[in-house]
Design an enzyme around this catalytic site. Structure first.
Site, mmCIF file in Angstrom:
data_model
loop_
_atom_site.group_PDB
_atom_site.id
_atom_site.type_symbol
_atom_site.label_atom_id
_atom_site.label_comp_id
_atom_site.label_asym_id
_atom_site.label_seq_id
_atom_site.Cartn_x
_atom_site.Cartn_y
_atom_site.Cartn_z
ATOM 1 N N CYS A 17 0.864 -1.181 0.000
ATOM 2 C CA CYS A 17 0.000 0.000 0.000
ATOM 3 C C CYS A 17 0.903 1.234 0.000
ATOM 4 O O CYS A 17 2.128 1.128 0.126
ATOM 5 C CB CYS A 17 -0.890 -0.005 1.236
ATOM 6 S SG CYS A 17 0.052 0.053 2.783
ATOM 7 N N HIS A 129 -0.285 -4.800 19.588
ATOM 8 C CA HIS A 129 0.141 -4.497 18.220
ATOM 9 C C HIS A 129 0.787 -3.107 18.218
ATOM 10 O O HIS A 129 0.288 -2.193 18.880
ATOM 11 C CB HIS A 129 -1.063 -4.528 17.259
ATOM 12 C CG HIS A 129 -0.675 -4.401 15.819
ATOM 13 N ND1 HIS A 129 -0.417 -3.186 15.224
ATOM 14 C CD2 HIS A 129 -0.484 -5.334 14.849
ATOM 15 C CE1 HIS A 129 -0.088 -3.372 13.959
ATOM 16 N NE2 HIS A 129 -0.113 -4.673 13.709
ATOM 17 N N GLU A 131 0.770 -0.631 16.273
ATOM 18 C CA GLU A 131 -0.109 0.496 15.929
ATOM 19 C C GLU A 131 -1.015 0.866 17.106
ATOM 20 O O GLU A 131 -1.221 2.043 17.408
ATOM 21 C CB GLU A 131 -0.969 0.171 14.698
ATOM 22 C CG GLU A 131 -1.788 1.378 14.263
ATOM 23 C CD GLU A 131 -2.766 1.083 13.145
ATOM 24 O OE1 GLU A 131 -3.833 1.724 13.127
ATOM 25 O OE2 GLU A 131 -2.480 0.209 12.295
ATOM 26 N N CYS A 200 -8.105 1.638 6.906
ATOM 27 C CA CYS A 200 -7.562 2.347 5.737
ATOM 28 C C CYS A 200 -8.064 1.745 4.423
ATOM 29 O O CYS A 200 -8.535 0.602 4.359
ATOM 30 C CB CYS A 200 -6.041 2.360 5.794
ATOM 31 S SG CYS A 200 -5.253 0.847 5.244
#
EC number: 1.17.7.4
Length: 316
Positions: A17, A129, A131, A200
């Site tokens: 991405c 995680h 993120e 996203c």
């Protein structure tokens, strides 16, 4: 000996991405600008092949900032970091480059904005995680509560049910997240959500492509890393979409050929941090064993591009 026929459905979009592309480019440009070694806090993206390739060029991967010397540049991974990390780097007068995906940064800004409005945050994400750790680390301890499942929603203890907002990790299952959001809105009718979906575009597009190819395939392989959240979600999405055999493979050498005996069709996709060279490696492995007909199934077109930070665009 005649090879058995096999229809190979190649899901599109798949693989890199814009955020992953940008993060890898940041490490390569940093090495060009400052020379080796350049330190990277945490894997720049979740893919061993990519990380090993950058390590060979002079990138040194560490887990914490205190493993980095003061006099070499450090890069923060695409997953984002708690606010305390750039603050510590600045205090040590280090050169640092933030490779956080702009779509993750958007979630950080949302969380900050809600906190300034006096709202307590609930984050939908996976505990531990990078993120999730980075997003929760944008606000003081206790200001962000984590929920992973619909069941978690029932047990979450909030300060004021009238002053709540939620954000999500960007790489979750779209369908699972929808159910968790519905549970939050049911329990806390006043909860404020993001203006635009936090999951996203790349995660959404790859999951939609899998939903299209999975029902028509005897098996589906996701090229990706076991610690890649978006890759693991693709396996789950394929199973829920009716594919009886869906597996994650890092490389062609991981394919379980015995499990695939007797198939006449297979779908291939790749997580957002898996390079196309690994997809081609898997396709070549099938060509060695089958008379392969490749059919690309495209469900969306992506033309997103993110600029690298200004520090890398100006001469040293």
């Amino acid at each position: 000996m005649t090879k058995p026929p096999l229809t190979l459905y190649l899901a599109a979009p798949r693989g890199f991405c814009a955020g992953v592309d940008r993060a890898i480019k940041i490490v390569e440009m940093a090495l060009q600008k400052w020379g080796a070694p350049v330190y990277v806090r945490h894997e720049i993206v979740h893919n061993k092949f990519v990380v090993d390739g950058l390590r060979a060029k002079g990138a040194v991967f560490v887990e914490e900032l205190d493993e980095c010397p003061d006099d070499r540049p450090v890069i923060f991974s695409a997953h984002g970091v708690p606010k305390s990390v750039p603050a510590a780097a600045a205090a040590r007068e280090m050169i640092y480059v933030d490779a956080t995906c702009p779509l993750v940064s958007k979630v950080h800004i949302e969380a900050q904005r809600h906190a300034e409005a006096g709202l307590q945050m609930i984050m939908i994400g996976h505990k531990g995680h990078p993120e999730t750790v980075g997003t929760m680390g944008q606000l003081p301890e206790g200001e962000v509560l984590l929920v992973e499942t619909v069941d978690d929603v029932a047990g979450v203890q909030v300060r004021d049910p009238e002053k709540l907002a939620f954000v999500t990790q960007t790489t979750l299952s779209v369908d699972d997240t929808h159910d968790i959001v519905a549970a939050l809105q049911d329990r806390f009718p006043a909860i404020v959500g993001p203006h635009k979906e936090d999951i996203c575009y790349a995660t959404t597009n790859r999951q939609e492509a899998v939903k299209t190819v999975a029902p028509r395939s005897d098996a589906l392989l996701v090229v990706g890393a076991p610690n890649s959240s978006n890759s693991r979600r693709l396996v789950e999405v394929a199973s829920k979409a009716g594919c009886t055999y869906a597996q994650l493979v890092q490389r062609a050498t991981d394919i379980d050929w015995r499990a695939l005996e007797g198939i006449s069709s297979i779908a291939i996709t790749a997580g957002a941090s898996a390079p196309e060279v690994l997809v081609n490696e898997v396709i070549d492995a099938f060509r060695d064993r089958y008379d392969v007909t490749v059919e690309t199934v495209e469900t969306a077109t992506e033309n997103v591009e993110f600029k690298v930070p200004r520090i890398l665009r100006v001469p040293a």
